[in-house]
Motif scaffolding. Structure first.
Motif, PDB file in Angstrom:
ATOM      1  N   SER A   1     -61.289 -76.062  18.667  1.00 40.23           N
ATOM      2  CA  SER A   1     -61.509 -77.473  18.361  1.00 40.23           C
ATOM      3  C   SER A   1     -60.390 -78.083  17.520  1.00 40.23           C
ATOM      4  CB  SER A   1     -62.850 -77.643  17.640  1.00 40.23           C
ATOM      5  OG  SER A   1     -62.802 -77.020  16.372  1.00 40.23           O
ATOM      6  N   VAL A   2     -59.263 -77.375  17.372  1.00 41.05           N
ATOM      7  CA  VAL A   2     -58.109 -77.890  16.632  1.00 41.05           C
ATOM      8  C   VAL A   2     -57.110 -78.446  17.647  1.00 41.05           C
ATOM      9  CG1 VAL A   2     -56.226 -77.353  15.050  1.00 41.05           C
ATOM     10  CG2 VAL A   2     -58.454 -76.258  14.763  1.00 41.05           C
ATOM     11  N   TYR A   3     -56.637 -79.667  17.383  1.00 38.90           N
ATOM     12  CA  TYR A   3     -55.753 -80.364  18.312  1.00 38.90           C
ATOM     13  C   TYR A   3     -54.454 -80.763  17.623  1.00 38.90           C
ATOM     14  CZ  TYR A   3     -59.699 -80.519  21.420  1.00 38.90           C
ATOM     15  OH  TYR A   3     -60.732 -80.146  22.226  1.00 38.90           O
ATOM     16  N   LEU A   4     -53.354 -80.631  18.361  1.00 38.14           N
ATOM     17  CA  LEU A   4     -52.028 -81.012  17.894  1.00 38.14           C
ATOM     18  C   LEU A   4     -51.739 -82.426  18.359  1.00 38.14           C
ATOM     19  CD1 LEU A   4     -49.389 -80.024  16.488  1.00 38.14           C
ATOM     20  CD2 LEU A   4     -48.613 -79.304  18.766  1.00 38.14           C
ATOM     21  N   VAL A   5     -51.272 -83.261  17.446  1.00 35.23           N
ATOM     22  CA  VAL A   5     -50.962 -84.665  17.739  1.00 35.23           C
ATOM     23  C   VAL A   5     -49.459 -84.819  17.940  1.00 35.23           C
ATOM     24  CG1 VAL A   5     -51.087 -87.035  16.831  1.00 35.23           C
ATOM     25  CG2 VAL A   5     -52.945 -85.408  16.361  1.00 35.23           C
ATOM     26  N   ASN A   6     -49.072 -85.600  18.929  1.00 33.85           N
ATOM     27  CA  ASN A   6     -47.663 -85.945  19.176  1.00 33.85           C
ATOM     28  C   ASN A   6     -46.793 -84.713  19.434  1.00 33.85           C
ATOM     29  OD1 ASN A   6     -45.812 -88.112  19.484  1.00 33.85           O
ATOM     30  ND2 ASN A   6     -44.969 -87.708  17.454  1.00 33.85           N
ATOM     31  N   ALA A   7     -47.367 -83.681  20.047  1.00 38.65           N
ATOM     32  CA  ALA A   7     -46.651 -82.435  20.369  1.00 38.65           C
ATOM     33  C   ALA A   7     -45.988 -81.815  19.142  1.00 38.65           C
ATOM     34  CB  ALA A   7     -45.623 -82.674  21.478  1.00 38.65           C
ATOM     35  N   GLY A   8     -46.509 -82.114  17.949  1.00 40.79           N
ATOM     36  CA  GLY A   8     -45.948 -81.572  16.715  1.00 40.79           C
ATOM     37  C   GLY A   8     -44.715 -82.303  16.231  1.00 40.79           C
ATOM     38  N   GLU A   9     -44.266 -83.297  16.988  1.00 31.79           N
ATOM     39  CA  GLU A   9     -43.070 -84.058  16.623  1.00 31.79           C
ATOM     40  C   GLU A   9     -43.368 -84.996  15.446  1.00 31.79           C
ATOM     41  OE1 GLU A   9     -39.922 -83.709  17.922  1.00 31.79           O
ATOM     42  OE2 GLU A   9     -40.844 -81.946  18.852  1.00 31.79           O
ATOM     43  N   PRO A  10     -42.317 -85.443  14.749  1.00 31.78           N
ATOM     44  CA  PRO A  10     -42.531 -86.301  13.579  1.00 31.78           C
ATOM     45  C   PRO A  10     -43.243 -87.619  13.908  1.00 31.78           C
ATOM     46  CG  PRO A  10     -40.292 -85.462  13.613  1.00 31.78           C
ATOM     47  CD  PRO A  10     -40.903 -85.097  14.936  1.00 31.78           C
ATOM     48  N   ILE A  11     -44.040 -88.033  12.957  1.00 35.63           N
ATOM     49  CA  ILE A  11     -44.650 -89.361  12.972  1.00 35.63           C
ATOM     50  C   ILE A  11     -44.108 -90.058  11.731  1.00 35.63           C
ATOM     51  CG2 ILE A  11     -46.778 -90.710  12.917  1.00 35.63           C
ATOM     52  CD1 ILE A  11     -48.229 -88.188  14.007  1.00 35.63           C
ATOM     53  N   ALA A  12     -43.410 -91.155  11.935  1.00 41.40           N
ATOM     54  CA  ALA A  12     -42.777 -91.874  10.832  1.00 41.40           C
ATOM     55  C   ALA A  12     -43.820 -92.429   9.864  1.00 41.40           C
ATOM     56  CB  ALA A  12     -41.925 -93.023  11.379  1.00 41.40           C
ATOM     57  N   SER A  13     -43.384 -92.695   8.643  1.00 42.46           N
ATOM     58  CA  SER A  13     -44.256 -93.335   7.670  1.00 42.46           C
ATOM     59  C   SER A  13     -44.787 -94.640   8.259  1.00 42.46           C
ATOM     60  CB  SER A  13     -43.475 -93.629   6.386  1.00 42.46           C
ATOM     61  OG  SER A  13     -44.305 -94.302   5.466  1.00 42.46           O
ATOM     62  N   MET A  14     -46.084 -94.831   8.189  1.00 42.87           N
ATOM     63  CA  MET A  14     -46.802 -95.983   8.731  1.00 42.87           C
ATOM     64  C   MET A  14     -46.784 -96.022  10.261  1.00 42.87           C
ATOM     65  SD  MET A  14     -48.009 -96.932   5.961  1.00 42.87           S
ATOM     66  CE  MET A  14     -48.963 -98.335   6.459  1.00 42.87           C
ATOM     67  N   GLY A  15     -46.310 -94.939  10.890  1.00 42.45           N
ATOM     68  CA  GLY A  15     -46.302 -94.842  12.348  1.00 42.45           C
ATOM     69  C   GLY A  15     -47.666 -94.425  12.868  1.00 42.45           C
ATOM     70  N   THR A  16     -47.935 -94.795  14.120  1.00 39.77           N
ATOM     71  CA  THR A  16     -49.217 -94.498  14.747  1.00 39.77           C
ATOM     72  C   THR A  16     -48.998 -93.853  16.105  1.00 39.77           C
ATOM     73  OG1 THR A  16     -50.259 -96.397  13.657  1.00 39.77           O
ATOM     74  CG2 THR A  16     -51.386 -95.516  15.583  1.00 39.77           C
ATOM     75  N   VAL A  17     -49.779 -92.837  16.403  1.00 42.41           N
ATOM     76  CA  VAL A  17     -49.828 -92.223  17.728  1.00 42.41           C
ATOM     77  C   VAL A  17     -51.214 -92.539  18.285  1.00 42.41           C
ATOM     78  CG1 VAL A  17     -49.816 -90.050  19.008  1.00 42.41           C
ATOM     79  CG2 VAL A  17     -48.226 -90.394  17.099  1.00 42.41           C
ATOM     80  N   SER A  18     -51.240 -93.095  19.497  1.00 45.75           N
ATOM     81  CA  SER A  18     -52.508 -93.500  20.108  1.00 45.75           C
ATOM     82  C   SER A  18     -52.697 -92.847  21.468  1.00 45.75           C
ATOM     83  CB  SER A  18     -52.553 -95.019  20.300  1.00 45.75           C
ATOM     84  OG  SER A  18     -52.405 -95.682  19.081  1.00 45.75           O
ATOM     85  N   PHE A  19     -53.944 -92.576  21.796  1.00 37.19           N
ATOM     86  CA  PHE A  19     -54.292 -92.091  23.129  1.00 37.19           C
ATOM     87  C   PHE A  19     -55.715 -92.534  23.434  1.00 37.19           C
ATOM     88  CE2 PHE A  19     -55.564 -88.776  20.209  1.00 37.19           C
ATOM     89  CZ  PHE A  19     -56.822 -88.389  20.667  1.00 37.19           C
ATOM     90  N   ARG A  20     -56.068 -92.491  24.709  1.00 38.12           N
ATOM     91  CA  ARG A  20     -57.411 -92.895  25.146  1.00 38.12           C
ATOM     92  C   ARG A  20     -58.112 -91.727  25.826  1.00 38.12           C
ATOM     93  NH1 ARG A  20     -57.600 -99.112  27.054  1.00 38.12           N
ATOM     94  NH2 ARG A  20     -56.671 -99.954  25.154  1.00 38.12           N
ATOM     95  N   TYR A  21     -59.416 -91.717  25.674  1.00 39.45           N
ATOM     96  CA  TYR A  21     -60.255 -90.750  26.377  1.00 39.45           C
ATOM     97  C   TYR A  21     -61.537 -91.444  26.791  1.00 39.45           C
ATOM     98  CZ  TYR A  21     -63.176 -90.107  22.167  1.00 39.45           C
ATOM     99  OH  TYR A  21     -64.022 -90.297  21.115  1.00 39.45           O
ATOM    100  N   ALA A  22     -62.301 -90.812  27.668  1.00 35.97           N
ATOM    101  CA  ALA A  22     -63.575 -91.378  28.119  1.00 35.97           C
ATOM    102  C   ALA A  22     -64.670 -90.322  28.014  1.00 35.97           C
ATOM    103  CB  ALA A  22     -63.448 -91.866  29.560  1.00 35.97           C
ATOM    104  N   TRP A  23     -65.792 -90.741  27.446  1.00 35.22           N
ATOM    105  CA  TRP A  23     -66.955 -89.868  27.314  1.00 35.22           C
ATOM    106  C   TRP A  23     -68.157 -90.751  27.027  1.00 35.22           C
ATOM    107  CZ3 TRP A  23     -67.025 -85.285  29.209  1.00 35.22           C
ATOM    108  CH2 TRP A  23     -68.018 -84.365  28.873  1.00 35.22           C
ATOM    109  N   ASP A  24     -69.360 -90.174  27.000  1.00 36.67           N
ATOM    110  CA  ASP A  24     -70.542 -91.000  26.770  1.00 36.67           C
ATOM    111  C   ASP A  24     -70.763 -91.322  25.290  1.00 36.67           C
ATOM    112  OD1 ASP A  24     -71.407 -88.542  25.870  1.00 36.67           O
ATOM    113  OD2 ASP A  24     -73.154 -88.420  27.182  1.00 36.67           O
TER     114      ASP A  24
END
Length: 129
Positions: free
Chosen positions: A90-113
């Protein structure tokens, strides 16, 4: 106060002013990562609700290897594995481990009930900050 006493105080003040701090004043840590799940109001082909997850870096430094607990995450639509992928149950890696800048956002969408509660688990502060 003598000049020799002022110098160490100046150095201490400078160190405290530039050291990485999170939202609560502690060194950048999991509290520096904000995870929001937003109901988009859309539905996927199977009728599941589409949610958008926004992972935001509130640390004044870039961070990398951001991992979140996914809380039983599942989806009926494909999620870009460069943005979000399982690394250990249940552990997930965000942005393939690449840097996220200060105040930067990584977004993705999923669908479930229903939405999944995701919480920051770990990160690394990028370089000297």
């Amino acid at each position: 106060m003598t000049t020799s006493a002022i110098k160490p105080l100046t150095v201490l003040f400078f160190f405290l002013a530039v050291s990485p701090r999170g939202t609560n004043g502690e060194p950048c840590g999991t509290s520096s990562i904000q995870v929001q799940t937003i109901n988009t109001g859309a539905t996927a082909a199977g009728g599941d609700t589409v949610f958008e997850v926004q992972v935001k870096n509130l640390c004044p430094c870039s961070v990398r290897n951001v991992r979140v607990d996914g809380g039983g995450f599942a989806t009926t639509v494909e999620v870009d594995t460069n943005l979000f992928r399982s690394v250990d149950g249940s552990v997930y890696l965000v942005n393939a481990g690449e840097p996220i800048a200060s105040m930067g956002t990584v977004s993705f969408r999923y669908a479930w009930d229903h939405f999944f509660q995701m919480t920051p688990r770990s990160l690394e502060v990028e370089g000297q900050c």
